[in-house]
Design an enzyme around this catalytic site. Structure first.
Site, short mmCIF file in Angstrom:
data_model
loop_
_atom_site.label_atom_id
_atom_site.label_comp_id
_atom_site.label_asym_id
_atom_site.label_seq_id
_atom_site.Cartn_x
_atom_site.Cartn_y
_atom_site.Cartn_z
N ASP A 197 10.30 0.17 -4.51
CA ASP A 197 10.00 1.58 -4.76
C ASP A 197 10.57 1.94 -6.13
OD1 ASP A 197 9.47 4.49 -4.30
OD2 ASP A 197 9.13 3.77 -2.27
N HIS A 268 4.94 4.46 -7.04
CA HIS A 268 6.26 4.05 -6.55
C HIS A 268 6.71 2.75 -7.24
CE1 HIS A 268 6.90 7.13 -3.53
NE2 HIS A 268 5.67 6.95 -3.07
N GLU A 338 0.94 8.09 -2.66
CA GLU A 338 1.62 9.00 -3.58
C GLU A 338 1.61 8.48 -5.03
OE1 GLU A 338 4.75 11.12 -0.51
OE2 GLU A 338 5.42 9.36 -1.60
#
Length: 564
Positions: A197, A268, A338
């Protein structure tokens, strides 16, 4: 009533106790008759039950299993008080993970349709022995017995999982092995490891050493969620060597737990870009100045849509596939969630790539990333799975979906013929707070109580039978932004993971028809098992003083009712 008396969690399909309450008392050194193909389960029983009881469980002598009373001695000619058998024919009728336990005057016989089913039978046997069967050493003067009983059981779903985020706060290898044991104790069979991440890269890739040398460490961490003004100035990091990963995968396989690795892309990815700046959108960002991100949330720094980036991640996945063999880890998770499109919109190079590829804008670029690795993994006998954002711009043909933003993504994917794992944030995100009071440590998101989780239903009622067949199962997700150590993770995960385990193993009635009062009664027997395992769970009455984190802000959802 028989079910409540056993305290079994998750609830078996059927259990019948002796009306007179008779029990089989084990002798001081029970013998174990392990039939053909049962060696791995016998090995686990000698290791785990042996540690708690002091038994060595020697192999039974010739003629074992023909019937005998309690207390028979071990050694040559000893009669088995425990017997392990496989019955492959049962798989067709009751499923490959089904099992039976029969306990009577000659001891206990465990029969599994496969070794996985037999292993779950051994887990049930351990529960029936009592909470001290979970200890690492025998208690003085302890004797052991089992109720006369018959148990017939098997799971509802083949995917019964938990996602553990080791990227935001690193969980050392021993902690991962511990969670594999905790999953297995609850008959869960998938550990999804979120390995990369913005805040850290946690797996050694030998051709790209800076991924862990640089990407594995951040200078500091925000304490609490994004609204918190507090910082922990201690550098944080760590990673698993390739041999660590091999050990984790082998340890899990012995316990019939599949490990699903996640390498997040194209979002990420700041930790990877900090290690190798050329991976980022260098025409709009000074990527050489980026470090591993020290905050929480959604980061704007994403991968550049170039062939060089594809080749880099193909190199990552080549090493990953060697560590996660197909027979134990058929799925590879690529994240896909995301991914802000701000840099791609501003990047002349990204806009040129959109034109070259003929894709539908920035969403099409994200889909291009996912489709590439879907095909690449399929050529190597693997299946891609990603968060439901991979639906944006078109779903890759062979991809499966982890439906986290509610159920809509999972419904759309299942109706289109794609396999789905249900893990909606609103119901099974275990980092979310468990009550609405001020004592919950660093409260996040929705209130999701033990009962809320128990009433989660993985298959949306609106799905057709054909689409419902694409629901592989469900998993509970544990993100670790504000859970920086083992105790905090335990507090968030338990006891709710026990409720989730029952949902995916045995709950078939409609959620409103489930017997939560009966489940609570069985939990009264289960809490001592968690105590013996050293699990720092949330007590039913609320957090203990040492479990609170006063003054550290979380992220309550503004204006949300307590149970929305």
């Amino acid at each position: 009533m028989d079910l409540i008396r056993t305290g079994l969690i998750p609830a078996p399909r059927a259990v019948l106790l002796d009306e007179d309450g008779r029990r089989f008392p084990f002798g001081p050194e029970p013998a174990l008759d392990a039939g053909p193909g049962t060696g791995s389960v016998a090995r686990w029983m000698r290791q785990e039950l042996g540690a708690a009881t002091g038994w060595t469980l020697p192999a039974a002598g010739a003629g074992a299993g023909a019937g005998a009373g309690a207390g028979t001695g071990a050694g040559a000619g000893a009669v088995a008080e425990l017997r392990l058998r496989l019955d492959p024919d049962a798989a067709a009728d009751r499923g490959p993970e089904s099992y039976r336990i029969d306990i009577g005057e000659d001891g206990a016989e465990l029969t599994g349709a496969t070794t996985a089913g037999l292993f779950w039978a051994a887990q049930t046997l351990r529960q029936l022995l009592g909470p001290d069967a979970y200890r690492k050493a025998p208690l003085p003067g302890r004797t052991w017995s089992l109720p006369y009983a018959a148990v017939a059981d098997g799971p509802r779903f083949g995917w019964r999982g938990m996602m553990l985020d080791v990227a935001r706060h690193f969980t050392p290898k021993d902690g991962v092995l511990r969670y594999i044991d905790l999953l297995a104790a609850h008959k869960l069979n998938v550990l999804h490891l979120h390995l990369t991440d913005d805040q850290g890269w946690r797996i050694e890739i030998r051709r790209y050493p800076r991924l862990t040398d640089v990407g594995g460490w951040r200078a500091r961490s925000r304490r609490g969620h994004r609204a918190s003004p507090l910082w922990d100035e201690t550098p944080h990091g760590g990673f698993y060597t390739q041999d660590d990963i091999r050990e984790i995968v082998a340890y899990a396989a012995e316990r019939h737990v599949r490990v699903v690795p996640e390498i997040d892309l194209p979002g990420h990815s700041q930790a990877a870009i900090a290690a190798y700046p050329e991976l980022g959108n260098t025409d709009v960002v000074d990527t050489a100045a980026l470090g591993v991100w020290d905050d929480w949330g959604i980061c704007e720094n994403v991968l550049a849509p170039t062939d060089a980036v594809l080749r880099f991640y193909e190199g990552v996945f080549e090493e990953l596939l060697e560590l996660f063999p197909a027979e134990v880890s058929p799925f590879v998770h690529v994240g896909g969630d995301e991914c802000p499109k701000t840099q791609w919109k501003a990047s002349p190079a990204a806009q040129q790539r959109i034109r070259e590829l003929g894709v539908d804008g920035e969403d099409g670029l994200q889909s291009w990333f996912i489709r590439h690795f879907d095909g690449w993994l399929a050529e190597r006998g693997r299946r891609l799975i990603g968060w439901d954002e991979i639906l944006e711009g078109g779903l890759a043909p062979g991809a499966a979906v982890s439906s986290w933003r509610g159920r809509a993504g999972g419904i759309a994917a299942a109706e289109a013929g794609h396999d789905v794992v249900m893990c909606p944030e609103q119901q099974v995100y275990l980092d979310h707070r468990q009550a609405d009071g001020p004592d919950e440590p660093m409260p996040i998101g929705y209130v999701r109580s033990l009962e809320d989780v128990y009433r989660f239903e993985p298959v949306p009622p609106k799905l057709s039978p054909e689409a419902a067949a694409h629901v592989l199962g469900a998993q509970a997700n544990m993100w670790t932004e504000v859970t920086q150590d083992r105790s905090r993770v335990d507090y968030q995960v338990f006891p709710r993971l026990a409720a989730f385990a029952e949902v995916v193993w045995s709950c078939r009635p409609a959620p409103e028809e489930r017997d939560f009062a009966g489940f609570e009664a069985r939990m009264a027997a289960h809490y001592p098992r968690l105590d013996a395992l050293g699990v720092d769970y949330r007590p039913p009455g609320g957090p203990l003083p040492r479990q609170r984190r006063p003054g550290v802000l979380g992220r309550p959802i503004e204006g949300a009712p307590p149970n929305v």
